[in-house]
Design an enzyme around this catalytic site. Structure first.
Site, PDB file in Angstrom:
ATOM      1  CG  HIS A  12      -1.994   1.057   1.151  1.00  0.00           C
ATOM      2  ND1 HIS A  12      -3.299   0.743   0.853  1.00  0.00           N
ATOM      3  CD2 HIS A  12      -1.971   2.408   1.304  1.00  0.00           C
ATOM      4  CE1 HIS A  12      -4.034   1.840   0.846  1.00  0.00           C
ATOM      5  NE2 HIS A  12      -3.230   2.887   1.108  1.00  0.00           N
TER       6      HIS A  12
ATOM      7  CG  HIS B 218      -1.224   6.646  -1.987  1.00  0.00           C
ATOM      8  ND1 HIS B 218      -2.263   5.865  -2.430  1.00  0.00           N
ATOM      9  CD2 HIS B 218      -1.387   6.770  -0.642  1.00  0.00           C
ATOM     10  CE1 HIS B 218      -3.031   5.549  -1.401  1.00  0.00           C
ATOM     11  NE2 HIS B 218      -2.508   6.086  -0.302  1.00  0.00           N
TER      12      HIS B 218
ATOM     13  CE1 TYR C 185      -4.135  13.614  -0.234  1.00  0.00           C
ATOM     14  CE2 TYR C 185      -6.239  12.855   0.628  1.00  0.00           C
ATOM     15  CZ  TYR C 185      -5.083  12.625  -0.088  1.00  0.00           C
ATOM     16  OH  TYR C 185      -4.887  11.412  -0.697  1.00  0.00           O
TER      17      TYR C 185
ATOM     18  NE  ARG D 161      -7.748   3.155  -1.184  1.00  0.00           N
ATOM     19  CZ  ARG D 161      -7.133   4.177  -0.619  1.00  0.00           C
ATOM     20  NH1 ARG D 161      -6.809   5.243  -1.328  1.00  0.00           N
ATOM     21  NH2 ARG D 161      -6.832   4.142   0.654  1.00  0.00           N
TER      22      ARG D 161
ATOM     23  NE  ARG E 299     -14.504  17.507  -1.376  1.00  0.00           N
ATOM     24  CZ  ARG E 299     -13.723  18.333  -0.690  1.00  0.00           C
ATOM     25  NH1 ARG E 299     -13.770  18.345   0.632  1.00  0.00           N
ATOM     26  NH2 ARG E 299     -12.883  19.145  -1.316  1.00  0.00           N
TER      27      ARG E 299
ATOM     28  CG  HIS F 289      -5.113   2.164   6.371  1.00  0.00           C
ATOM     29  ND1 HIS F 289      -3.929   1.768   5.786  1.00  0.00           N
ATOM     30  CD2 HIS F 289      -5.498   3.281   5.686  1.00  0.00           C
ATOM     31  CE1 HIS F 289      -3.607   2.603   4.807  1.00  0.00           C
ATOM     32  NE2 HIS F 289      -4.546   3.520   4.722  1.00  0.00           N
TER      33      HIS F 289
ATOM     34  CG  ASP G 291      -0.959   5.022   4.483  1.00  0.00           C
ATOM     35  OD1 ASP G 291      -1.532   5.076   3.378  1.00  0.00           O
ATOM     36  OD2 ASP G 291      -1.270   5.748   5.441  1.00  0.00           O
TER      37      ASP G 291
END
Length: 295
Positions: free
Chosen positions: A34, A36, A52, A127, A133, A182, A249
């Protein structure tokens, strides 16, 4: 970006720029399930509807992280800030076809041709983000599950598992496996006896749900070194160690306050999974099955 935009999607801090290795050697084939990849923004633009605003976290920095930690493989998860534009994630996969797999974000308008291209490029699931959002709702969950079933993909959920009892009946009808981010993304103060977490444990036992051992710095209410998360990991191990994977993460978007070093989080994994054989499952064997490494 206007001041109102900044207020609506505040800038979040970046990861620790100097990751350190964990205090133990990882086995060959160890996998970060996991992370990004974000940017560069001159090539991949953030969508306006987001919770964000992250700093850039490019592929080169992620490669450095993997190498520093001793991880051979990684899974790039499409972040909510790109919506359903998976170009950044797919670009990373194209540059490391053997080392990386990916999780996309799609909606019901995606074409069959696009799904086939994603499958060929290393996407292994989709996902649904129910916390930030920019994610996709569950309105078309069953239809999407039917469309991805032929690829052997799964559905990954970013969900606070305190709300899992509401969604569980719908999930039980799906023809594909479920992966929960998580450790259920609920505050550790709620305890392992919470009905939502108990339901998550039962779903793991039933054999069609996986859970990511990740996000300690999101779910801990005690703070670093996040030892209040240990009972959750142990409960999941007791449920079924063959359905668990670990994730860094990175780059830890939308984290306030102290930013954990990724080596620190891998040291925590040794407390989460103290048995070396089970740790090999979590780091190597389970990810290979779930994401098709070696296919």
């Amino acid at each position: 970006m206007s001041q109102s935009d900044e207020d609506d999607a505040p800038l979040c801090q970046g990861p620790d720029p100097k990751p350190r290795p964990p205090g133990y050697a990882l086995p060959p084939g160890a996998t970060d399930c996991h992370a990004h990849v974000i940017g560069p923004f001159q090539l991949f633009e953030l969508q306006e509807d987001r919770s964000y605003t992250p700093p850039e976290a490019p592929l080169s920095a992620y490669r450095t992280l993997l190498d520093t930690l001793g991880l051979e493989r990684g899974v790039v998860v499409q972040p909510s800030v790109f919506g359903t534009d998976n170009a950044c994630t797919l670009d990373a996969l194209a540059k490391h076809r053997n080392r990386l797999r990916g999780i996309a974000v799609i909606d019901h308008t995606v074409s069959d041709e696009a799904l086939e291209r994603m499958a060929g490029n290393g996407i292994r699931g989709i996902r649904l983000n129910m916390l930030y959002r920019g994610g996709v709702s569950t309105d078309h969950l069953e239809a999407l599950a039917k469309r991805i079933e032929r690829f052997g993909w799964h559905i990954q959920l970013l969900i606070d598992c305190r709300t899992l009892p509401i969604l569980a009946p719908k999930l039980a009808r799906l023809p594909v496996d479920i992966v929960v981010d998580h450790m259920g993304h609920m505050p550790a103060s709620a305890g392992v006896g919470h009905p939502g977490f108990r339901l998550l444990l039962q779903m793991v036992r039933d054999g069609r749900t996986w859970v990511k051992l990740s996000g300690a710095n999101r779910t801990s209410t005690a703070g670093a070194p996040y030892h209040d998360t240990i009972p959750f990991a142990h409960a999941l191990l007791d449920a079924d160690p063959t359905r668990l994977v670990w994730g860094s993460d990175w780059p830890h978007v939308a984290i306030d306050g102290y930013m954990a070093n990724d080596g620190e989080l891998l040291d925590l994994l040794k407390l989460w999974v103290p048995d070396e054989r089970q740790r090999h499952l979590v780091l190597v064997e389970n990810p290979a099955r779930l994401y098709g490494f070696g296919d």
